[in-house]
Design a protein around this motif. Structure first.
Motif, PDB file in Angstrom:
ATOM      1  N   ALA A  19       0.815  -1.213   0.000  1.00 60.03           N
ATOM      2  CA  ALA A  19       0.000   0.000   0.000  1.00 60.03           C
ATOM      3  C   ALA A  19       0.849   1.264   0.000  1.00 60.03           C
ATOM      4  N   VAL A  51       1.802   1.986  -3.476  1.00 60.79           N
ATOM      5  CA  VAL A  51       0.674   2.559  -4.228  1.00 60.79           C
ATOM      6  C   VAL A  51       0.613   4.063  -3.985  1.00 60.79           C
ATOM      7  N   ARG A  52       0.694   4.471  -2.721  1.00 60.69           N
ATOM      8  CA  ARG A  52       0.599   5.894  -2.396  1.00 60.69           C
ATOM      9  C   ARG A  52       1.774   6.683  -2.971  1.00 60.69           C
ATOM     10  N   SER A 100       3.394   6.062  -5.641  1.00 62.49           N
ATOM     11  CA  SER A 100       3.494   5.975  -7.109  1.00 62.49           C
ATOM     12  C   SER A 100       3.176   7.296  -7.795  1.00 62.49           C
ATOM     13  N   CYS A 143      -7.959   8.636  -6.300  1.00 62.85           N
ATOM     14  CA  CYS A 143      -7.293   7.849  -5.261  1.00 62.85           C
ATOM     15  C   CYS A 143      -8.340   6.998  -4.548  1.00 62.85           C
ATOM     16  N   TYR A 161      -5.475   2.112  -4.317  1.00 58.62           N
ATOM     17  CA  TYR A 161      -5.196   2.252  -5.747  1.00 58.62           C
ATOM     18  C   TYR A 161      -4.940   3.711  -6.070  1.00 58.62           C
ATOM     19  N   ARG A 162      -4.301   3.929  -7.203  1.00 61.33           N
ATOM     20  CA  ARG A 162      -4.142   5.254  -7.785  1.00 61.33           C
ATOM     21  C   ARG A 162      -4.466   5.125  -9.272  1.00 61.33           C
ATOM     22  N   VAL A 195      -2.755   1.778 -10.592  1.00 61.42           N
ATOM     23  CA  VAL A 195      -1.707   1.221  -9.745  1.00 61.42           C
ATOM     24  C   VAL A 195      -2.371   0.573  -8.537  1.00 61.42           C
ATOM     25  N   VAL A 196      -2.108  -0.723  -8.332  1.00 58.84           N
ATOM     26  CA  VAL A 196      -2.701  -1.489  -7.233  1.00 58.84           C
ATOM     27  C   VAL A 196      -1.620  -2.375  -6.623  1.00 58.84           C
ATOM     28  N   GLU A 197      -1.939  -3.026  -5.513  1.00 52.98           N
ATOM     29  CA  GLU A 197      -1.035  -4.013  -4.949  1.00 52.98           C
ATOM     30  C   GLU A 197      -1.018  -5.249  -5.840  1.00 52.98           C
ATOM     31  N   TRP A 216      -6.145  -6.458  -8.694  1.00 55.31           N
ATOM     32  CA  TRP A 216      -5.249  -6.954  -9.747  1.00 55.31           C
ATOM     33  C   TRP A 216      -5.882  -8.145 -10.472  1.00 55.31           C
TER      34      TRP A 216
END
Length: 207
Positions: free
Chosen positions: A100, A103-104, A106, A120, A128-129, A143-145, A151
């Motif tokens: 996480a 993600v932040r 990114s 966000c 996610y972003r 953008v995710v884990e 995903w």
């Protein structure tokens, strides 16, 4: 209270709560693809452009380099990742990072190559972003884990369409209907797609 109408999907789709990654392998169709640009279709959509996978590969290199060790994987998703499927002329990329915090972080890392944040995750959801970069062909990054539910869901939707060209064609017809009604670059078109996919589950035999 009247029930909200949900448009039916391509043959074989079933309503459900979530979609997980298909285990089917993808094999590109045989024959050489034309290098000609895509053609406009209904409501501002474009026909499939065989250059899109190559454009994705080049942008993936830039994205992974900007994220550094945090990047675990980056996949081509969305309509431009399904051969033969029409869509908006943009490349969607699903980026998996380690955790996480990655993600932040990114957003700042991707700003260095021209991306800006569109959305966000709220505190109660998976992190996610959503970012975008404009150009002759725009890019949208989620953008995710890596290997999270988000995903697996996005890869599952892509693989489900890749696995069955008839379903992809049926989905393309639905998108043309939504684009003709709302226009392809409108909130109405995006909401029609969101509602449709929220009610779709990949049959269990395809996970």
């Amino acid at each position: 209270m009247a029930r909200q109408r949900v448009e039916s999907g391509p043959p074989g789709f079933t309503a459900g709560h979530s979609v997980y990654a298909s285990r089917r392998s993808y094999r590109p169709p045989g024959g050489s693809a034309s290098a000609s640009p895509s053609r406009p279709v209904d409501g501002g959509l474009r026909g499939y452009d065989p250059r899109w996978p190559r454009i994705f590969v080049a942008e993936r290199r830039r994205v992974v380099a900007a994220l550094g060790p945090a990047a675990r994987a980056a996949e081509h998703v969305g309509s431009s990742s399904v051969p033969g499927l029409s869509g908006r002329a943009e490349i969607d990329i699903l980026v998996g990072v380690g955790n996480a915090d990655d993600v932040r972080a990114s957003a700042d890392r991707l700003a260095s190559i021209g991306y800006r944040t569109l959305a966000c995750s709220p505190p109660e959801s998976e992190p996610y972003r959503l970012l975008t970069r404009h150009g002759s062909i725009p890019f949208e990054l989620l953008v995710v884990e890596h290997d999270s539910a988000l995903w697996r869901r996005h890869l599952g939707l892509r693989d489900h369409l890749r696995a069955d060209p008839e379903r992809a064609r049926a989905y393309g017809r639905l998108k043309s209907r939504w684009a003709a009604r709302h226009g392809a670059d409108t909130a109405g078109y995006k909401e029609a797609k969101r509602r449709f996919w929220a009610a779709v589950e990949v049959p269990s035999g395809e996970r």
